[in-house]
Design a protein around this motif. Structure first.
Motif, PDB file in Angstrom:
ATOM      1  N   PRO A   1       1.339   9.755 -11.888  1.00  0.00           N
ATOM      2  CA  PRO A   1       0.373  10.502 -12.347  1.00  0.00           C
ATOM      3  C   PRO A   1       0.890  11.974 -12.408  1.00  0.00           C
ATOM      4  O   PRO A   1       0.700  12.718 -13.308  1.00  0.00           O
ATOM      5  CB  PRO A   1      -0.843  10.220 -11.387  1.00  0.00           C
ATOM      6  N   LYS A   2       1.785  12.316 -11.346  1.00  0.00           N
ATOM      7  CA  LYS A   2       2.448  13.696 -11.398  1.00  0.00           C
ATOM      8  C   LYS A   2       3.232  13.886 -12.402  1.00  0.00           C
ATOM      9  O   LYS A   2       3.070  15.071 -13.021  1.00  0.00           O
ATOM     10  CB  LYS A   2       3.077  14.009  -9.968  1.00  0.00           C
ATOM     11  N   ILE A   3       4.227  12.919 -12.740  1.00  0.00           N
ATOM     12  CA  ILE A   3       5.015  13.008 -13.833  1.00  0.00           C
ATOM     13  C   ILE A   3       4.378  13.122 -15.262  1.00  0.00           C
ATOM     14  O   ILE A   3       4.647  13.780 -16.172  1.00  0.00           O
ATOM     15  CB  ILE A   3       5.981  11.962 -13.922  1.00  0.00           C
ATOM     16  N   ARG A   4       3.010  12.669 -15.472  1.00  0.00           N
ATOM     17  CA  ARG A   4       2.474  12.626 -16.597  1.00  0.00           C
ATOM     18  C   ARG A   4       2.071  13.992 -16.816  1.00  0.00           C
ATOM     19  O   ARG A   4       1.744  14.476 -18.067  1.00  0.00           O
ATOM     20  CB  ARG A   4       1.210  11.447 -16.401  1.00  0.00           C
ATOM     21  N   THR A   5       1.226  14.590 -15.822  1.00  0.00           N
ATOM     22  CA  THR A   5       0.785  15.812 -16.131  1.00  0.00           C
ATOM     23  C   THR A   5       1.820  16.936 -16.198  1.00  0.00           C
ATOM     24  O   THR A   5       1.508  18.032 -16.683  1.00  0.00           O
ATOM     25  CB  THR A   5      -0.187  16.026 -14.971  1.00  0.00           C
ATOM     26  N   SER A   6       2.744  16.773 -15.243  1.00  0.00           N
ATOM     27  CA  SER A   6       3.916  17.931 -15.188  1.00  0.00           C
ATOM     28  C   SER A   6       4.743  18.014 -16.436  1.00  0.00           C
ATOM     29  O   SER A   6       5.455  19.009 -16.645  1.00  0.00           O
ATOM     30  CB  SER A   6       4.494  17.998 -13.819  1.00  0.00           C
ATOM     31  N   MET A   7       5.249  16.810 -16.618  1.00  0.00           N
ATOM     32  CA  MET A   7       6.540  16.573 -17.733  1.00  0.00           C
ATOM     33  C   MET A   7       5.746  16.001 -18.884  1.00  0.00           C
ATOM     34  O   MET A   7       6.403  16.624 -19.959  1.00  0.00           O
ATOM     35  CB  MET A   7       7.345  15.668 -17.055  1.00  0.00           C
ATOM     36  N   LEU A   8       5.169  14.927 -18.975  1.00  0.00           N
ATOM     37  CA  LEU A   8       4.916  14.404 -20.222  1.00  0.00           C
ATOM     38  C   LEU A   8       3.749  14.911 -20.950  1.00  0.00           C
ATOM     39  O   LEU A   8       3.536  14.621 -22.259  1.00  0.00           O
ATOM     40  CB  LEU A   8       4.350  12.817 -20.039  1.00  0.00           C
ATOM     41  N   SER A   9       3.321  16.089 -20.534  1.00  0.00           N
ATOM     42  CA  SER A   9       2.295  16.706 -21.367  1.00  0.00           C
ATOM     43  C   SER A   9       2.810  17.762 -22.217  1.00  0.00           C
ATOM     44  O   SER A   9       2.293  18.349 -23.219  1.00  0.00           O
ATOM     45  CB  SER A   9       1.262  17.586 -20.595  1.00  0.00           C
ATOM     46  N   LYS A  10       4.102  18.031 -22.118  1.00  0.00           N
ATOM     47  CA  LYS A  10       4.974  18.819 -22.990  1.00  0.00           C
ATOM     48  C   LYS A  10       5.514  17.806 -24.019  1.00  0.00           C
ATOM     49  O   LYS A  10       6.184  16.597 -23.812  1.00  0.00           O
ATOM     50  CB  LYS A  10       6.090  19.643 -22.325  1.00  0.00           C
ATOM     51  N   ASP A  11       5.885  18.222 -25.300  1.00  0.00           N
ATOM     52  CA  ASP A  11       6.576  17.892 -26.314  1.00  0.00           C
ATOM     53  C   ASP A  11       7.917  17.476 -25.909  1.00  0.00           C
ATOM     54  O   ASP A  11       8.547  18.565 -25.093  1.00  0.00           O
ATOM     55  CB  ASP A  11       6.678  18.331 -27.646  1.00  0.00           C
TER      56      ASP A  11
ATOM     57  N   LYS B   1       0.782  -1.225   0.054  1.00  0.00           N
ATOM     58  CA  LYS B   1       0.018  -0.203  -0.028  1.00  0.00           C
ATOM     59  C   LYS B   1       0.904   1.338  -0.052  1.00  0.00           C
ATOM     60  O   LYS B   1       0.379   2.130  -0.781  1.00  0.00           O
ATOM     61  CB  LYS B   1      -0.975  -0.032   1.281  1.00  0.00           C
ATOM     62  N   GLU B   2       1.814   1.173   0.815  1.00  0.00           N
ATOM     63  CA  GLU B   2       2.512   2.518   0.814  1.00  0.00           C
ATOM     64  C   GLU B   2       3.518   2.817  -0.489  1.00  0.00           C
ATOM     65  O   GLU B   2       3.455   4.017  -1.032  1.00  0.00           O
ATOM     66  CB  GLU B   2       3.956   2.275   1.949  1.00  0.00           C
ATOM     67  N   LEU B   3       3.855   1.547  -1.321  1.00  0.00           N
ATOM     68  CA  LEU B   3       4.528   1.767  -2.608  1.00  0.00           C
ATOM     69  C   LEU B   3       3.591   2.057  -3.523  1.00  0.00           C
ATOM     70  O   LEU B   3       3.743   3.174  -4.518  1.00  0.00           O
ATOM     71  CB  LEU B   3       5.193   0.445  -2.918  1.00  0.00           C
ATOM     72  N   HIS B   4       2.353   1.952  -3.154  1.00  0.00           N
ATOM     73  CA  HIS B   4       1.087   2.405  -4.463  1.00  0.00           C
ATOM     74  C   HIS B   4       0.977   3.578  -3.947  1.00  0.00           C
ATOM     75  O   HIS B   4       0.860   4.321  -5.055  1.00  0.00           O
ATOM     76  CB  HIS B   4      -0.002   1.343  -4.153  1.00  0.00           C
ATOM     77  N   ASP B   5       0.800   4.266  -2.733  1.00  0.00           N
ATOM     78  CA  ASP B   5       0.613   5.660  -2.611  1.00  0.00           C
ATOM     79  C   ASP B   5       1.808   6.380  -3.073  1.00  0.00           C
ATOM     80  O   ASP B   5       1.557   7.626  -3.564  1.00  0.00           O
ATOM     81  CB  ASP B   5       0.222   5.713  -1.014  1.00  0.00           C
ATOM     82  N   LEU B   6       2.793   5.847  -2.743  1.00  0.00           N
ATOM     83  CA  LEU B   6       4.037   6.751  -3.421  1.00  0.00           C
ATOM     84  C   LEU B   6       4.040   6.984  -4.987  1.00  0.00           C
ATOM     85  O   LEU B   6       4.263   7.909  -5.300  1.00  0.00           O
ATOM     86  CB  LEU B   6       5.384   5.994  -3.190  1.00  0.00           C
ATOM     87  N   LEU B   7       3.707   5.726  -5.596  1.00  0.00           N
ATOM     88  CA  LEU B   7       3.729   5.749  -6.943  1.00  0.00           C
ATOM     89  C   LEU B   7       2.446   6.171  -7.743  1.00  0.00           C
ATOM     90  O   LEU B   7       2.514   6.783  -8.798  1.00  0.00           O
ATOM     91  CB  LEU B   7       4.334   4.581  -7.590  1.00  0.00           C
ATOM     92  N   TYR B   8       1.555   5.472  -7.539  1.00  0.00           N
ATOM     93  CA  TYR B   8       0.248   5.453  -8.205  1.00  0.00           C
ATOM     94  C   TYR B   8      -1.130   6.382  -7.622  1.00  0.00           C
ATOM     95  O   TYR B   8      -1.907   6.344  -8.316  1.00  0.00           O
ATOM     96  CB  TYR B   8      -0.204   4.225  -8.602  1.00  0.00           C
ATOM     97  N   LYS B   9      -0.923   6.598  -6.496  1.00  0.00           N
ATOM     98  CA  LYS B   9      -2.202   7.301  -5.979  1.00  0.00           C
ATOM     99  C   LYS B   9      -2.801   8.521  -6.528  1.00  0.00           C
ATOM    100  O   LYS B   9      -1.973   9.399  -7.054  1.00  0.00           O
ATOM    101  CB  LYS B   9      -1.831   7.819  -4.345  1.00  0.00           C
ATOM    102  N   GLU B  10      -4.128   8.269  -6.752  1.00  0.00           N
ATOM    103  CA  GLU B  10      -4.827   9.321  -7.788  1.00  0.00           C
ATOM    104  C   GLU B  10      -4.747  10.711  -6.962  1.00  0.00           C
ATOM    105  O   GLU B  10      -4.660  10.651  -5.514  1.00  0.00           O
ATOM    106  CB  GLU B  10      -6.208   8.985  -8.134  1.00  0.00           C
ATOM    107  N   PRO B  11      -5.030  11.808  -7.667  1.00  0.00           N
ATOM    108  CA  PRO B  11      -5.041  13.247  -6.814  1.00  0.00           C
ATOM    109  C   PRO B  11      -6.174  12.894  -5.545  1.00  0.00           C
ATOM    110  O   PRO B  11      -7.277  12.630  -5.793  1.00  0.00           O
ATOM    111  CB  PRO B  11      -5.441  14.113  -7.859  1.00  0.00           C
ATOM    112  N   THR B  12      -5.622  13.284  -4.344  1.00  0.00           N
ATOM    113  CA  THR B  12      -6.417  13.213  -3.140  1.00  0.00           C
ATOM    114  C   THR B  12      -6.165  14.479  -2.232  1.00  0.00           C
ATOM    115  O   THR B  12      -5.073  14.881  -1.981  1.00  0.00           O
ATOM    116  CB  THR B  12      -5.712  11.873  -2.291  1.00  0.00           C
TER     117      THR B  12
END
Length: 819
Positions: free
Chosen positions: A265-275, A238-249
């Protein structure tokens, strides 16, 4: 009795409108232009020549084209102008006779992940309409075939005029793949690259840029219940899931409401949204290391939904059509309109295909234009961000080839860039066709084949930077050839084949190369020599050297990707030159180096180190005026009191590279050594960087010149100067003659020789015949482009290629050297 004038007499009288046949420029002072005056004939092809940095682009783009566009914008209402780019008036006294300007430059197309060759032109829109009309089964409007439109459905209650509520349902059928959201690829993460599991979060386990436990990130992680002192490998599931995959809470930390989301999810929105190209260098390195991109398993990389892929025309889906080589797609479209084929006379639902005949004709013309301009090897699904500068420029030209507009000004920036000598003739024909329709065509160019077709030539110089900016010659090509200008003297230059070639010291084995259009290529690239990879555009040259050279070869690659930088970036900051200069100033006076940075503590507080004040005039163009506090020098007054070798930091940044090199080598700041000049300061680290910049022909650039003002060729040579400090044993250069004047090519050849003689291996992708003639070994790919290329058609010395004349390159090289 008086006699009425005859019709012939009346016709011979000049009409007042016919007197406006010149574009007049007087007192042009933009950038390095030295108060010049020039008159350019309308409805003619005028070529602007001169060494790199002589002022060609300043005259054509920054003065003539910029003023034309500014005046067009001023015809709109103030409200609409508020949504347009703010264009300042060029620094020129008189500029009249202008016509609307269409700029076809080398700027790469927007590298948006959703932009393709098809969407950047009209071709994709026309295909979508075609499939919506005659595709079988019929699935909807053109939006149903667009990977940028998602399918949506919504319902709700709507109140009528009589007060009654009625349920309303809305739906839209789009063509976007729901799994990858129309991107064609999905991202995966190497979690081992996100953290060191032997460390705790408090010990700095996270390797993601921007994550520190000292600030709110640490408080957020504690707030979600994670132990910052426990090694990550001891985390529960659970701790590893919260660190890596937890949805915005939503959580509350120290009385403050905050939102926590897992790393991925943070990396997807902050970094991968850019070219990728728009990322900062350290972010890009992290993404390359930690993120993998694979084709979407749902759509197979086509970006399209299953429904969009199911609609067919003669067994071909829109995804299949977009993946075809454009030359093949053009033939397929022409086949659809063949009236003699009874099996194709009707669409799947029985409607006659004659109804879409005009659409098929327009689509065929657009696709044929790609082939005509030498881009038939592309496909419509090719991401536009992957096009070279030359490919992007020719793609922009597509929409103008069939235009009905006349009496406009077309402005081209070296349109032959990236073209094989065999393709330059076709580009010349297109330029002449635009002129013959009654348009004014202005071309900035170094290529002798294109200069030769000019009706009028304007040669600027005589040198670059402050040594240029004047008109050295105006007239015909023959007049230029007979003039004593630098361009005139070098116009008929021809390189000779070398009598002896170097012997290789090793070989770089490439086996089974199949990237892009390469057809299982096997070759041994010799090391310790100058090797040129050539072939027509699209034959597979870049795929061979950039996509197939083994990673363990230690190659240093200098490609055509643009330099990313703001208007605060300049050659001194990009090359790292400013660091030793700041340290030298600081050491000499016992102060902090940060004082000598216009982006840090030494910045003028009024303009924040920009040197200018930007005044926003709401819906009118903003005005940039020199900062009155620092007089445009960017630094605080007390910082300018510190001097090194007799000069303050602003005076150093105003120096051209050649002058600065002499200054920091310990000699005179002015190579003439005039009395009273600053004696200079010995800073070996700075002198070494400046020497490399001079070696690549950038001695005229000023150290503080904004990167945004550099031409494409200047930016590439600046990158080359930076990479020359790398330790790799193999250098890969992608068309280094881009933007080089005929007189500068010889200097480049000398630089390549010095690299090879110092023990380096140099591999050059190049079309310029002078570089081919100077090579020790040539690998020629072809025979055509796209699927008609991808094979090696010749390997050997330049002399053997000329003697054989078995390829297009061989024929052109033989004609060039007179063999």
């Amino acid at each position: 009795m008086t006699t009425a004038p005859s019709a012939d007499t009346q016709a011979s009288a000049p009409h007042p409108a016919d007197s406006h046949d010149l574009i007049r420029v007087h007192g042009a002072r933009e950038n390095n232009l030295d108060d010049i005056a020039v008159e350019i004939p309308k409805r003619r092809l005028t070529v602007f020549t001169g060494v790199s940095g002589s002022g060609k682009s300043s005259l054509v783009f920054s003065t003539i084209a910029a003023e034309s566009q500014r005046m067009i914008n001023e015809t709109y209402s103030a409200f609409l102008q508020g949504f347009m780019p703010n264009l300042a008036r060029p620094d020129v006294d008189v500029l009249d006779g202008l016509t609307p300007a269409i700029i076809v430059d080398q700027e790469r197309m927007g590298a948006n992940a959703r932009s393709t060759v098809g969407t950047a032109t009209d071709a994709n829109a026309l295909l979508r309409v075609l499939f919506s009309r005659i595709g079988d089964p019929h699935i909807g409007s053109p939006n149903a075939f667009s990977f940028n439109v998602a399918s949506v459905q919504a319902s709700g209650m709507m109140k009528q005029n009589d007060g009654r509520a009625e349920k309303v349902t809305y739906s839209r059928t789009g063509g976007m793949c729901p799994h990858c959201e129309g991107r064609g690829s999905i991202s995966g993460f190497d979690v081992a690259a996100l953290y060191d599991d032997s460390l705790s979060l408090g010990e700095g386990a996270l390797t993601v840029p921007g994550y520190s436990m000292d600030g709110w990130q640490g408080r957020l992680l504690r707030g979600v219940g994670l132990d910052l002192d426990k090694p990550i490998r001891d985390f529960s599931e659970k701790e590893l899931h919260d660190l890596l995959y937890k949805e915005p809470t939503k959580i509350k930390v120290e009385g403050v409401n905050l939102t926590y989301e897992g790393l991925i999810p943070k990396i997807r929105t902050s970094m991968l949204s850019k070219d990728r190209d728009a990322m900062q260098p350290h972010i890009r390195r992290f993404v390359d290391r930690a993120v993998t991109f694979t084709d979407c398993p749902e759509c197979g990389g086509t970006r399209l939904s299953e429904a969009a892929r199911s609609s067919l025309i003669d067994g071909v889906s829109i995804a299949d059509a977009c993946a075809m080589q454009i030359s093949d797609l053009a033939a397929w479209v022409r086949g659809l309109s063949d009236p003699g084929d009874a099996s194709r006379a009707r669409s799947g639902d029985g409607h006659p295909r004659a109804a879409v005949a005009p659409l098929l004709g327009t689509l065929a013309h657009t696709l044929d234009s790609f082939v005509e301009i030498g881009l038939g090897y592309l496909s419509l699904d090719r991401p536009s961000g992957t096009l070279s500068g030359g490919e992007a420029q020719r793609t922009k030209l597509i929409r103008h080839l069939g235009s009905s507009l006349t009496d406009v000004t077309y402005v081209f920036d070296e349109p032959t860039i990236g073209l094989h000598p065999n393709d330059i003739r076709r580009m010349n024909d297109l330029l002449l066709r635009l002129r013959d329709k009654g348009n004014t065509v202005l071309v900035v160019e170094h290529e002798p084949q294109t200069i030769a077709i000019a009706d009028h030539v304007v040669d600027l110089g005589p040198r670059a930077g402050t040594g240029g900016g004047t008109v050295c010659f105006e007239g015909t090509v023959e007049g230029l050839r007979g003039s004593d200008t630098l361009t005139g003297r070098h116009l008929d230059d021809r390189a000779r084949l070398k009598e002896t070639v170097r012997s290789p010291t090793g070989k770089l084995e490439i086996r089974g190369a199949s990237a892009h259009n390469l057809q299982s290529v096997d070759t041994d690239i010799p090391l310790g020599v100058l090797c040129v990879i050539t072939g027509v555009a699209g034959s597979g040259k870049s795929s061979l050297v950039h996509g197939s050279v083994p990673e363990d070869a230690g190659a240093v690659s200098v490609d055509q990707a643009a330099i990313r930088g703001s208007r605060r970036s300049n050659p001194a900051t990009y090359t790292g030159l400013l660091d030793p200069i700041r340290k030298a100033f600081a050491k000499a006076h016992g102060v902090k180096p940060a004082l000598f940075s216009a982006n840090s503590e030494g910045a003028c507080p009024t303009c924040n180190g920009a040197g200018v004040i930007y005044t926003d005039l709401a819906m009118m163009a903003s005005v940039a005026s020199p900062c009155e506090e620092c007089d445009g020098r960017r630094f605080q007054a007390e910082v300018l009191e510190y001097r090194l070798g007799g000069k303050d930091i602003s005076e150093v940044l105003a120096m051209p590279v050649a002058q600065a090199h002499a200054f920091f080598a310990g000699g005179q700041a002015d190579r003439g050594g005039r009395a009273g000049e600053a004696a200079g300061a010995k800073v070996p680290a700075a002198a070494k960087i400046l020497q490399r910049m001079e070696d690549v022909g950038l001695g005229y650039l000023t150290l503080g010149q904004p990167l945004t003002t550099l031409s494409g060729g200047e930016r590439q040579r600046l990158k080359l100067a930076t990479h020359m400090a790398d330790t790799g044993g193999v250098y890969i250069l992608d068309e280094p003659t881009t933007g080089l004047h005929l007189a500068d090519v010889e200097q480049l050849l000398g630089l390549l020789d010095r690299l090879v003689d110092s023990g380096k291996s140099v591999i050059v992708v190049e079309h310029h015949e002078a570089v081919m003639a100077h090579a020790d070994w040539i690998v020629d790919l072809g025979p055509g482009a796209g699927h008609d290329g991808g094979r090696i058609v010749f390997e050997g010395t330049p002399a053997d290629l000329v003697a054989a004349r078995s390829t297009r390159t061989g024929e052109h090289l033989a004609a060039y050297v007179g063999g």
